[in-house]
Design a protein around this motif. Structure first.
Motif, mmCIF file in Angstrom:
data_model
loop_
_atom_site.group_PDB
_atom_site.id
_atom_site.type_symbol
_atom_site.label_atom_id
_atom_site.label_comp_id
_atom_site.label_asym_id
_atom_site.label_seq_id
_atom_site.Cartn_x
_atom_site.Cartn_y
_atom_site.Cartn_z
ATOM 1 N N SER A 162 10.588 -6.488 -2.082
ATOM 2 C CA SER A 162 11.504 -6.232 -3.206
ATOM 3 C C SER A 162 10.669 -5.778 -4.393
ATOM 4 O O SER A 162 11.247 -5.247 -5.537
ATOM 5 N N LEU A 163 9.685 -6.077 -4.624
ATOM 6 C CA LEU A 163 8.716 -5.817 -5.760
ATOM 7 C C LEU A 163 7.871 -4.421 -5.636
ATOM 8 O O LEU A 163 7.942 -3.712 -6.592
ATOM 9 N N ILE A 164 7.387 -3.938 -4.519
ATOM 10 C CA ILE A 164 6.610 -2.974 -4.622
ATOM 11 C C ILE A 164 6.677 -1.879 -3.364
ATOM 12 O O ILE A 164 6.245 -0.701 -3.346
ATOM 13 N N GLN A 165 7.495 -2.327 -2.501
ATOM 14 C CA GLN A 165 7.555 -1.357 -1.191
ATOM 15 C C GLN A 165 8.459 -0.031 -1.681
ATOM 16 O O GLN A 165 9.637 -0.219 -2.173
ATOM 17 N N PRO A 166 7.975 1.104 -1.666
ATOM 18 C CA PRO A 166 8.508 2.295 -2.301
ATOM 19 C C PRO A 166 10.050 2.372 -1.970
ATOM 20 O O PRO A 166 10.899 2.713 -3.019
ATOM 21 N N MET A 167 10.306 2.367 -0.520
ATOM 22 C CA MET A 167 11.803 2.771 -0.322
ATOM 23 C C MET A 167 12.710 1.728 -0.631
ATOM 24 O O MET A 167 13.877 2.000 -0.855
ATOM 25 N N ASP A 168 12.449 0.533 -0.995
ATOM 26 C CA ASP A 168 12.943 -0.478 -1.699
ATOM 27 C C ASP A 168 13.432 -0.543 -2.975
ATOM 28 O O ASP A 168 13.817 -1.408 -3.600
ATOM 29 N N GLN A 169 12.706 0.480 -3.612
ATOM 30 C CA GLN A 169 12.761 0.688 -5.179
ATOM 31 C C GLN A 169 13.883 1.544 -5.672
ATOM 32 O O GLN A 169 13.837 2.260 -6.922
ATOM 33 N N GLY A 170 14.802 1.761 -4.844
ATOM 34 C CA GLY A 170 16.023 2.346 -5.460
ATOM 35 C C GLY A 170 16.324 3.704 -4.469
ATOM 36 O O GLY A 170 17.363 4.222 -4.410
ATOM 37 N N VAL A 171 15.494 4.035 -3.337
ATOM 38 C CA VAL A 171 15.732 5.052 -2.687
ATOM 39 C C VAL A 171 16.802 4.747 -1.811
ATOM 40 O O VAL A 171 17.834 5.729 -1.579
ATOM 41 N N ILE A 172 16.715 3.803 -0.960
ATOM 42 C CA ILE A 172 17.853 3.196 0.044
ATOM 43 C C ILE A 172 19.063 2.968 -0.561
ATOM 44 O O ILE A 172 20.131 3.441 -0.193
ATOM 45 N N GLN A 173 19.155 2.485 -1.874
ATOM 46 C CA GLN A 173 20.239 2.485 -2.632
ATOM 47 C C GLN A 173 20.964 3.573 -2.966
ATOM 48 O O GLN A 173 22.174 3.878 -2.911
ATOM 49 N N ASN A 174 20.163 4.445 -3.323
ATOM 50 C CA ASN A 174 20.469 5.807 -3.777
ATOM 51 C C ASN A 174 21.104 6.389 -2.441
ATOM 52 O O ASN A 174 22.197 7.138 -2.712
ATOM 53 N N PHE A 175 20.350 6.440 -1.461
ATOM 54 C CA PHE A 175 21.014 6.829 0.006
ATOM 55 C C PHE A 175 22.357 6.297 0.248
ATOM 56 O O PHE A 175 23.359 7.098 0.722
ATOM 57 N N ASN A 229 6.556 -12.734 -3.518
ATOM 58 C CA ASN A 229 5.045 -13.264 -3.884
ATOM 59 C C ASN A 229 4.534 -12.249 -4.703
ATOM 60 O O ASN A 229 3.953 -11.461 -4.451
ATOM 61 N N HIS A 230 4.448 -12.707 -5.984
ATOM 62 C CA HIS A 230 4.055 -11.968 -7.108
ATOM 63 C C HIS A 230 2.566 -11.914 -7.155
ATOM 64 O O HIS A 230 1.718 -11.092 -7.500
ATOM 65 N N VAL A 231 1.938 -13.036 -6.546
ATOM 66 C CA VAL A 231 0.294 -13.184 -6.565
ATOM 67 C C VAL A 231 -0.057 -11.965 -5.469
ATOM 68 O O VAL A 231 -1.120 -11.264 -5.633
ATOM 69 N N ALA A 232 0.501 -12.164 -4.310
ATOM 70 C CA ALA A 232 -0.074 -11.059 -3.236
ATOM 71 C C ALA A 232 0.295 -9.607 -3.649
ATOM 72 O O ALA A 232 -0.443 -8.699 -3.425
ATOM 73 N N THR A 233 1.438 -9.678 -4.597
ATOM 74 C CA THR A 233 1.470 -8.227 -5.065
ATOM 75 C C THR A 233 0.400 -7.693 -5.906
ATOM 76 O O THR A 233 0.144 -6.484 -5.720
ATOM 77 N N GLU A 234 -0.001 -8.425 -6.776
ATOM 78 C CA GLU A 234 -1.085 -8.103 -7.761
ATOM 79 C C GLU A 234 -2.467 -7.947 -6.722
ATOM 80 O O GLU A 234 -3.076 -6.719 -6.947
ATOM 81 N N GLU A 235 -2.617 -8.711 -5.613
ATOM 82 C CA GLU A 235 -3.758 -8.665 -4.903
ATOM 83 C C GLU A 235 -3.746 -7.343 -4.141
ATOM 84 O O GLU A 235 -4.757 -6.602 -3.870
ATOM 85 N N TYR A 236 -2.594 -6.941 -3.536
ATOM 86 C CA TYR A 236 -2.551 -5.732 -2.650
ATOM 87 C C TYR A 236 -2.333 -4.635 -3.322
ATOM 88 O O TYR A 236 -3.065 -3.508 -3.058
ATOM 89 N N SER A 237 -2.133 -4.707 -4.775
ATOM 90 C CA SER A 237 -2.386 -3.507 -5.622
ATOM 91 C C SER A 237 -3.556 -3.131 -5.688
ATOM 92 O O SER A 237 -3.821 -1.808 -5.761
ATOM 93 N N ALA A 238 -4.609 -3.866 -5.907
ATOM 94 C CA ALA A 238 -5.899 -3.443 -5.956
ATOM 95 C C ALA A 238 -6.447 -2.811 -4.627
ATOM 96 O O ALA A 238 -7.386 -1.987 -4.666
ATOM 97 N N ILE A 239 -6.003 -3.596 -3.621
ATOM 98 C CA ILE A 239 -6.218 -3.064 -2.075
ATOM 99 C C ILE A 239 -5.822 -1.817 -1.868
ATOM 100 O O ILE A 239 -6.558 -1.025 -1.657
ATOM 101 N N PHE A 240 -4.660 -1.504 -2.461
ATOM 102 C CA PHE A 240 -4.001 -0.165 -2.192
ATOM 103 C C PHE A 240 -4.983 0.746 -3.062
ATOM 104 O O PHE A 240 -5.090 1.981 -2.510
ATOM 105 N N GLU A 241 -5.211 0.525 -4.229
ATOM 106 C CA GLU A 241 -6.102 1.646 -5.136
ATOM 107 C C GLU A 241 -7.549 1.762 -4.430
ATOM 108 O O GLU A 241 -7.749 2.809 -4.515
ATOM 109 N N GLN A 242 -7.988 0.715 -3.904
ATOM 110 C CA GLN A 242 -9.229 0.760 -3.048
ATOM 111 C C GLN A 242 -9.295 1.684 -1.833
ATOM 112 O O GLN A 242 -10.050 2.638 -1.805
ATOM 113 N N LEU A 243 -7.962 1.446 -1.291
ATOM 114 C CA LEU A 243 -7.713 2.477 0.052
ATOM 115 C C LEU A 243 -7.297 3.849 -0.413
ATOM 116 O O LEU A 243 -8.207 4.771 0.335
#
Length: 420
Positions: free
Chosen positions: A322-335, A153-167
């Protein structure tokens, strides 16, 4: 069929004349044959086409020429057939491209069935050879379906990015105060499905694929601090090793799944303690705030149940893993890559030599091999500004060059001035 008229010299010194080189077309050759059959004088034919007497065909040559013309008509018909099929082939590939852009799986039989629907010629048979040539012509290859990009969900990704910055701004969180955890299945005794073979081997024989798995929970913060692995296996007391000697957090579950009970125990008895210990190393008060980011999973308890003092939990929106969760951006694959390398090196002859104890230690070693800079980089999609945080003396890659983080801010300032 050719003739020459060139000027030369004889042995007596007198000038002689030779005809120029003349190349007759196929139609001219056929016309000469027809004129001969009608009884036209050869001298007339020679004069008309400026050819010599040796160029006039006899019966044997006429038969060969006509046979050649008859054979030439068949390829012309095949060419016309290919032209008729060209449009359906293009329509077929356009259909294939459109379906793949939608993320829909396409198999060989589906391609053949669609070709039969589009085909306008009854003489064309869509066989396995046609399918192979079609795939080779358009560079189509078979791949295993993986990832969750098409359901993201690309729309939810953009919305949560703003929420995360506020957090982050609201709680004034630094990279060492923001964590992410995620589970992954690990086929701990599964050999690679490809191998190098010698010149005399006609087939690559191997062992039956072992699909025994364990669940591994990886967790790290945005500054690169990695927590001890949580490993979930099927047996409570395996014979292969003693539980007291493990370098991971060991849990047993009959179906090898994460459960709410296991996760809550990990959060309060391991995660919270590890976070506070890291605060002491970083020179922060033990009661500093920390947040754990989690994806939506039924095994994860509600965020209200995962709170310990100033350490709390927040959930990512659905379908953004698959878009923004950190551990899913290459860490698990590297492991997993490090684990596979260790596993293959240890399995020298038989899979049975590699037991669950070896798998657990190999997993711990693979997690240790994941570099701190790799963990930090995995946060950049969710937290882009983190790439300019000066929290380590290690070199990082920036704009294709390896530079120290303390110099990145200066480089960024230069880039901004140039852009202006």
């Amino acid at each position: 069929m050719e003739s020459k008229v060139n000027e030369g010299a004889s042995s007596s010194g007198k000038k002689t004349f030779k005809r120029k080189h003349i190349t007759l077309t196929l139609n001219q050759k056929l016309e000469i044959i027809k004129m001969l059959e009608r009884g036209i004088n050869r001298n007339v034919i020679m004069s008309k086409f400026n050819i010599g007497s040796s160029t006039i065909y006899d019966k044997k040559q006429k038969d060969k020429l006509r046979a050649f013309v008859a054979e030439s008509e068949a390829p012309t018909k095949r060419t016309e057939l290919r032209r008729k099929l060209k449009m359906p082939k293009m329509a077929h590939f356009k259909w294939f491209s459109a379906k793949r852009s939608e993320g829909k799986p396409i198999t060989g039989p589906v391609l053949v069935e669609k070709a039969n629907q589009i085909n306008i010629s009854e003489s064309c048979v869509f066989s396995e050879g046609w399918l192979r040539n079609f795939k080779d012509r358009h560079g189509i290859r078979k791949l295993d379906i993986s990832g969750e990009q098409k359901s993201a969900n690309h729309v939810a990704t953009e919305e949560y990015s703003a929420i995360f910055e506020q957090l982050v701004e609201e709680h004034r969180l630094s990279p060492c105060q923001v964590y992410n955890a995620d589970e992954t299945g690990l086929l701990w005794c599964c050999l690679p499905n490809s191998t190098l073979v010698g010149g005399g081997e006609k087939a690559a024989h191997g062992f039956k694929m072992n699909k025994d798995r364990i669940i591994v929970l990886v967790c790290a913060n945005a500054s690169g601090h990695k927590l001890k692995l949580l490993v979930i296996v099927k047996y409570k007391k395996p014979r292969a090793f003693k539980l007291t000697s493990l370098t991971v957090i060991y849990e047993a579950q009959g179906n090898v799944w994460m459960t709410s009970e296991i996760f809550k125990d990990w959060f309060f008895n391991h995660f919270v303690l590890a976070v506070k210990e890291n605060f002491r190393k970083e020179g922060l008060p033990e009661d500093s705030k920390a947040v754990l980011l989690l994806n939506n999973c039924q095994a994860h308890p509600p965020a209200s149940e995962l709170v310990s003092g100033n350490i709390f939990t927040t959930y990512l929106p659905p379908n953004v893993t698959s878009l923004i969760q950190p551990m899913d951006q290459g860490v698990i694959q590297n492991f997993k890559c490090f684990y596979t390398g260790t596993f293959v090196q240890n399995v020298s002859e038989f899979q049975s030599d590699f037991n669950l104890k070896d798998a657990v230690y190999a997993a711990a070693l693979a997690w240790k091999d994941v570099k701190k800079v790799t963990v930090r980089k995995c946060w950049r999609k969710l937290w882009p500004s983190i790439m300019f945080c000066d929290d380590s003396s290690d070199e990082e890659e920036f704009c294709g060059f390896n530079v120290r983080p303390k110099h990145i801010s200066n480089i960024q300032e230069i880039i901004e001035n140039v852009s202006e």
